[in-house]
Design a protein around this motif. Structure first.
Motif, PDB file in Angstrom:
ATOM      1  N   PHE A 196      -5.245  11.511 -11.201  1.00 14.62           N
ATOM      2  CA  PHE A 196      -6.035  11.062 -10.308  1.00 14.62           C
ATOM      3  C   PHE A 196      -5.171  10.805  -9.020  1.00 14.62           C
ATOM      4  CE2 PHE A 196      -9.067  10.142 -13.410  1.00 14.62           C
ATOM      5  CZ  PHE A 196     -10.141   9.897 -12.961  1.00 14.62           C
ATOM      6  N   THR A 197      -5.843  10.869  -7.950  1.00 16.10           N
ATOM      7  CA  THR A 197      -5.086  10.492  -6.638  1.00 16.10           C
ATOM      8  C   THR A 197      -5.917   9.390  -5.974  1.00 16.10           C
ATOM      9  OG1 THR A 197      -6.198  11.981  -5.162  1.00 16.10           O
ATOM     10  CG2 THR A 197      -4.385  12.576  -6.167  1.00 16.10           C
ATOM     11  N   GLY A 214      -6.247   2.631 -18.010  1.00 17.92           N
ATOM     12  CA  GLY A 214      -5.286   1.304 -17.783  1.00 17.92           C
ATOM     13  C   GLY A 214      -3.730   1.502 -18.127  1.00 17.92           C
ATOM     14  N   GLU A 215      -3.522   2.112 -19.747  1.00 11.84           N
ATOM     15  CA  GLU A 215      -2.368   2.674 -20.044  1.00 11.84           C
ATOM     16  C   GLU A 215      -1.883   3.550 -19.289  1.00 11.84           C
ATOM     17  OE1 GLU A 215      -3.518   3.297 -24.143  1.00 11.84           O
ATOM     18  OE2 GLU A 215      -3.389   1.230 -24.575  1.00 11.84           O
ATOM     19  N   GLN A 216      -2.292   4.514 -18.865  1.00  6.73           N
ATOM     20  CA  GLN A 216      -1.690   5.610 -17.992  1.00  6.73           C
ATOM     21  C   GLN A 216      -1.201   5.122 -16.716  1.00  6.73           C
ATOM     22  OE1 GLN A 216      -4.788   8.676 -17.851  1.00  6.73           O
ATOM     23  NE2 GLN A 216      -4.511   9.182 -20.233  1.00  6.73           N
ATOM     24  N   THR A 217      -2.230   4.427 -16.026  1.00  8.56           N
ATOM     25  CA  THR A 217      -1.824   3.499 -14.681  1.00  8.56           C
ATOM     26  C   THR A 217      -0.455   2.732 -14.970  1.00  8.56           C
ATOM     27  OG1 THR A 217      -4.077   3.495 -14.342  1.00  8.56           O
ATOM     28  CG2 THR A 217      -2.568   2.142 -12.959  1.00  8.56           C
ATOM     29  N   LEU A 218      -0.211   2.001 -15.853  1.00  5.52           N
ATOM     30  CA  LEU A 218       0.818   1.381 -15.938  1.00  5.52           C
ATOM     31  C   LEU A 218       2.021   2.346 -16.329  1.00  5.52           C
ATOM     32  CD1 LEU A 218      -0.171  -1.873 -18.221  1.00  5.52           C
ATOM     33  CD2 LEU A 218       0.182  -1.630 -15.485  1.00  5.52           C
ATOM     34  N   VAL A 278       0.662  -1.288   0.132  1.00  6.47           N
ATOM     35  CA  VAL A 278       0.090   0.008   0.123  1.00  6.47           C
ATOM     36  C   VAL A 278       0.646   1.424   0.053  1.00  6.47           C
ATOM     37  CG1 VAL A 278      -0.345   0.021   2.566  1.00  6.47           C
ATOM     38  CG2 VAL A 278      -2.135   1.056   0.954  1.00  6.47           C
ATOM     39  N   ARG A 279       1.982   1.042   0.754  1.00 10.93           N
ATOM     40  CA  ARG A 279       2.933   2.315   0.797  1.00 10.93           C
ATOM     41  C   ARG A 279       3.393   2.715  -0.658  1.00 10.93           C
ATOM     42  NH1 ARG A 279       8.723   1.264   1.074  1.00 10.93           N
ATOM     43  NH2 ARG A 279       9.123  -1.050   0.930  1.00 10.93           N
ATOM     44  N   HIS A 280       3.293   1.716  -1.816  1.00 12.30           N
ATOM     45  CA  HIS A 280       3.858   2.001  -3.000  1.00 12.30           C
ATOM     46  C   HIS A 280       2.515   2.540  -3.961  1.00 12.30           C
ATOM     47  CE1 HIS A 280       7.866   0.877  -2.359  1.00 12.30           C
ATOM     48  NE2 HIS A 280       7.411  -0.392  -2.199  1.00 12.30           N
ATOM     49  N   LEU A 281       1.272   1.760  -3.575  1.00  9.35           N
ATOM     50  CA  LEU A 281       0.156   1.878  -4.538  1.00  9.35           C
ATOM     51  C   LEU A 281      -0.186   3.239  -4.721  1.00  9.35           C
ATOM     52  CD1 LEU A 281      -1.579  -1.268  -3.518  1.00  9.35           C
ATOM     53  CD2 LEU A 281      -0.990  -0.533  -5.891  1.00  9.35           C
ATOM     54  N   SER A 282      -0.081   3.981  -3.312  1.00 15.17           N
ATOM     55  CA  SER A 282      -0.978   5.489  -3.311  1.00 15.17           C
ATOM     56  C   SER A 282      -0.020   6.288  -4.159  1.00 15.17           C
ATOM     57  CB  SER A 282      -0.983   5.772  -1.974  1.00 15.17           C
ATOM     58  OG  SER A 282       0.460   5.888  -1.343  1.00 15.17           O
ATOM     59  N   VAL A 312     -10.491   5.030  -2.338  1.00 18.28           N
ATOM     60  CA  VAL A 312     -11.061   6.242  -3.009  1.00 18.28           C
ATOM     61  C   VAL A 312     -10.309   6.888  -4.163  1.00 18.28           C
ATOM     62  CG1 VAL A 312     -12.303   8.532  -3.049  1.00 18.28           C
ATOM     63  CG2 VAL A 312     -12.607   6.825  -1.272  1.00 18.28           C
ATOM     64  N   MET A 313     -10.797   6.939  -5.569  1.00 17.67           N
ATOM     65  CA  MET A 313      -9.908   7.754  -6.289  1.00 17.67           C
ATOM     66  C   MET A 313     -10.406   8.932  -6.538  1.00 17.67           C
ATOM     67  SD  MET A 313      -8.752   4.363  -9.128  1.00 17.67           S
ATOM     68  CE  MET A 313      -8.744   5.900 -10.137  1.00 17.67           C
ATOM     69  N   ARG A 314      -9.668   9.903  -6.631  1.00 18.13           N
ATOM     70  CA  ARG A 314     -10.292  11.385  -6.737  1.00 18.13           C
ATOM     71  C   ARG A 314      -9.673  11.699  -8.109  1.00 18.13           C
ATOM     72  NH1 ARG A 314     -10.196  15.632  -2.295  1.00 18.13           N
ATOM     73  NH2 ARG A 314     -12.285  14.414  -1.726  1.00 18.13           N
ATOM     74  N   GLY A 315     -10.735  12.194  -8.892  1.00 23.29           N
ATOM     75  CA  GLY A 315     -10.375  12.633 -10.377  1.00 23.29           C
ATOM     76  C   GLY A 315      -9.993  13.937 -10.294  1.00 23.29           C
TER      77      GLY A 315
END
Length: 168
Positions: free
Chosen positions: A51-52, A147-151, A39-43, A69-72
């Motif tokens: 997004f945060t 998904g592409e942006q997340t990766l 979780v320390r990395h995921l955020s 919660v993802m905030r746009g």
């Protein structure tokens, strides 16, 4: 030979409900896996550009949950929930992802982490409950671009970790 999906149906039966996104990331798979499972990395990287992510609960184990919660960029909050169905470090993660535990439109994803020399090829294979739910995710929520942006964000974050000599 017929390939069977995790739902027990022939894999070709799910083709119109699938989204597959992959990327080669310039780091060893153990580091990429750690960035995806702690979780320390995921955020620091989870979500599309702008997004945060704020975690409410996180237990990385089979049957455990990630409630977040993802905030746009426009300030809209999107409640999200994941339960981990299978974890095979550092090779594979299977999960169910929706807006809440009882979301009828929750989708299944399998993430594989394949070694590619000193790099890692990550593949996200997602199967939605119906073609309509998949189409809405792609058209309304821009699931493929997101998904592409997340990766991409994962790759940038892991590169930062690797440049600092951090293994996880």
């Amino acid at each position: 030979m017929t390939t069977i999906s995790s739902g027990g149906e022939p894999a070709h039966a799910t083709a119109d409900r699938e989204v597959v996104i992959s990327r080669v990331i310039g780091a060893p798979r153990e580091l990429v896996f750690a960035a995806f499972t702690e979780v320390r990395h995921l955020s620091r990287w989870w979500g599309p550009d702008g997004f945060t992510t704020a975690t409410r609960a996180f237990q990385f184990r089979v049957g455990g949950e990630w409630d977040f919660v993802m905030r746009g960029p426009d300030g809209t909050d999107y409640p999200e929930w994941i339960t981990w169905r299978e974890i095979v470090p550092p090779e594979r993660i299977a999960l169910l992802h929706g807006e809440s535990r009882d979301d009828p439109n929750a989708f299944e994803s399998v993430l594989t982490f394949e070694p590619a020399g000193e790099q890692t090829r990550i593949v996200m294979h997602t199967v939605f409950p119906t073609k309509e739910v998949r189409d809405e995710a792609v058209e309304k929520y821009h699931a493929i671009e997101g998904g592409e942006q997340t990766l991409h964000n994962l790759a940038a974050y892991v590169a930062e970790l690797a440049s600092k000599g951090m293994e996880s």
